[in-house]
Design an enzyme around this catalytic site. Sequence first.
Site, mmCIF file in Angstrom:
data_model
loop_
_atom_site.group_PDB
_atom_site.id
_atom_site.type_symbol
_atom_site.label_atom_id
_atom_site.label_comp_id
_atom_site.label_asym_id
_atom_site.label_seq_id
_atom_site.Cartn_x
_atom_site.Cartn_y
_atom_site.Cartn_z
ATOM 1 N N SER A 95 0.814 -1.217 0.000
ATOM 2 C CA SER A 95 0.000 0.000 0.000
ATOM 3 C C SER A 95 0.845 1.264 0.000
ATOM 4 O O SER A 95 2.002 1.275 0.419
ATOM 5 C CB SER A 95 -0.911 0.016 1.226
ATOM 6 O OG SER A 95 -1.683 -1.151 1.283
HETATM 7 N N1 SAH Z 1 -1.268 -4.576 3.812
HETATM 8 C C1 SAH Z 1 -0.533 -4.989 2.643
HETATM 9 C C2 SAH Z 1 -1.325 -4.703 1.399
HETATM 10 C C3 SAH Z 1 -1.533 -5.943 0.679
HETATM 11 S S1 SAH Z 1 -2.608 -5.878 -0.728
HETATM 12 C C4 SAH Z 1 0.842 -4.375 2.594
HETATM 13 O O1 SAH Z 1 1.102 -3.444 3.365
HETATM 14 O O2 SAH Z 1 1.689 -4.840 1.828
HETATM 15 C C5 SAH Z 1 -3.936 -6.885 -0.147
HETATM 16 C C6 SAH Z 1 -3.620 -8.278 0.263
HETATM 17 O O3 SAH Z 1 -4.843 -8.894 0.619
HETATM 18 C C7 SAH Z 1 -3.008 -9.156 -0.827
HETATM 19 O O4 SAH Z 1 -1.810 -9.715 -0.362
HETATM 20 C C8 SAH Z 1 -4.068 -10.230 -1.073
HETATM 21 O O5 SAH Z 1 -3.540 -11.499 -1.405
HETATM 22 C C9 SAH Z 1 -4.778 -10.249 0.264
HETATM 23 N N2 SAH Z 1 -6.127 -10.809 0.223
HETATM 24 C C10 SAH Z 1 -7.096 -10.648 -0.702
HETATM 25 N N3 SAH Z 1 -8.190 -11.351 -0.374
HETATM 26 C C11 SAH Z 1 -7.911 -11.982 0.801
HETATM 27 C C12 SAH Z 1 -8.625 -12.866 1.657
HETATM 28 N N4 SAH Z 1 -9.867 -13.247 1.392
HETATM 29 N N5 SAH Z 1 -8.007 -13.325 2.754
HETATM 30 C C13 SAH Z 1 -6.747 -12.947 3.072
HETATM 31 N N6 SAH Z 1 -6.013 -12.115 2.310
HETATM 32 C C14 SAH Z 1 -6.590 -11.634 1.192
#
Ligand code: SAH
Length: 218
Positions: free
Chosen positions: A65
Site C-alpha cells: 500500500s
Molecule cells: N497490507 C498490505 C497490502 C496488501 S494488498 C501491505 O502493506 O503490503 C492486499 C492483500 O490482501 C493481498 O496480499 C491479497 O492477497 C490479500 N487478500 C485478498 N483477499 C484476501 C482474503 N480473502 N483473505 C486474506 N487475504 C486476502
Amino acid sequence: MSEEPDTPRTRMARLMLALRSQGVTDPRVLAAIEKTPRELFTPDLFKDRSWEDSALPIACGQTISQPFIVGLMTQALTLEPRARVLEIGTGSGYQTAILSRLARLVYTVERYRTLLREAEDRFKTLGLTNVVTKFGDGGEGWAEQAPFDRILVTAAAPEEPKTLLEQLKPNGVLVAPIGKGPVQSLRRYAGDGQGGFKVELLGDVRFVPLLDGVAREL
Ligand code: SAH
C-alpha cells in the site's frame, strides 16, 4: 530542494512531510512509519522507490500500500497500546509491521502462502514478536481469537463485511475499503456499544479485491 542529496534519510524526511500535509498528524503513527524500513518490504526492482508515496507491485499480482493510505488507515484505527488487532491481507507485511509497533498483538491473515512466508521472514528480521500469522480466507476473520479491539482490512470488500463486524468488540473500530469497482470508499465503523455502528467515510481509495477462499497457486 533539488540540490539536496537524495539519501534514504532525506527521502524519508520528504515522505514524512508529505504525509503530515495530507492529514496524517498522529505523532505515534508517524513515528511507527519512520521506524519501519519500507525497503525491506519492496521487491528488488522497486527498492529505489521504497520511500515514494506510492503503492508498488509485490509478488502474486498484489501491491504494498501507499504510505499515505497506510498512515490514514492506521490513524483512523485510533489504536491503544493494549489493543488486539486483526488485519486482513498481510501482503508484504508492511502495514502489519506498523500496527505491531502501536498495538499489543496483531493477528494477520493472508490467502497466498508465498506472501505470508516472506512477510514472516521480515517480521523475524525486524524482531517483531507480537505478530501472529495465519494462511486462510480473511473474509472469515479469525473466530478462535475473536473478539478484537480493532480490525483493519487491506483489500477491497465488495460490501459491508458482516462476518468481520461480528468479530469486533462492542466498542471496537473496523476500517475497510468497501466497493466492487476499481475505486472504493474507505469506511470507518465504530461500535456504539449496543451492537450498532457509526459509519464514517474517509475518502476514495484503490485496493486489490478481497477474494473468496485461499489461492490455489503458491
Ligand atoms: N497490507 C498490505 C497490502 C496488501 S494488498 C501491505 O502493506 O503490503 C492486499 C492483500 O490482501 C493481498 O496480499 C491479497 O492477497 C490479500 N487478500 C485478498 N483477499 C484476501 C482474503 N480473502 N483473505 C486474506 N487475504 C486476502
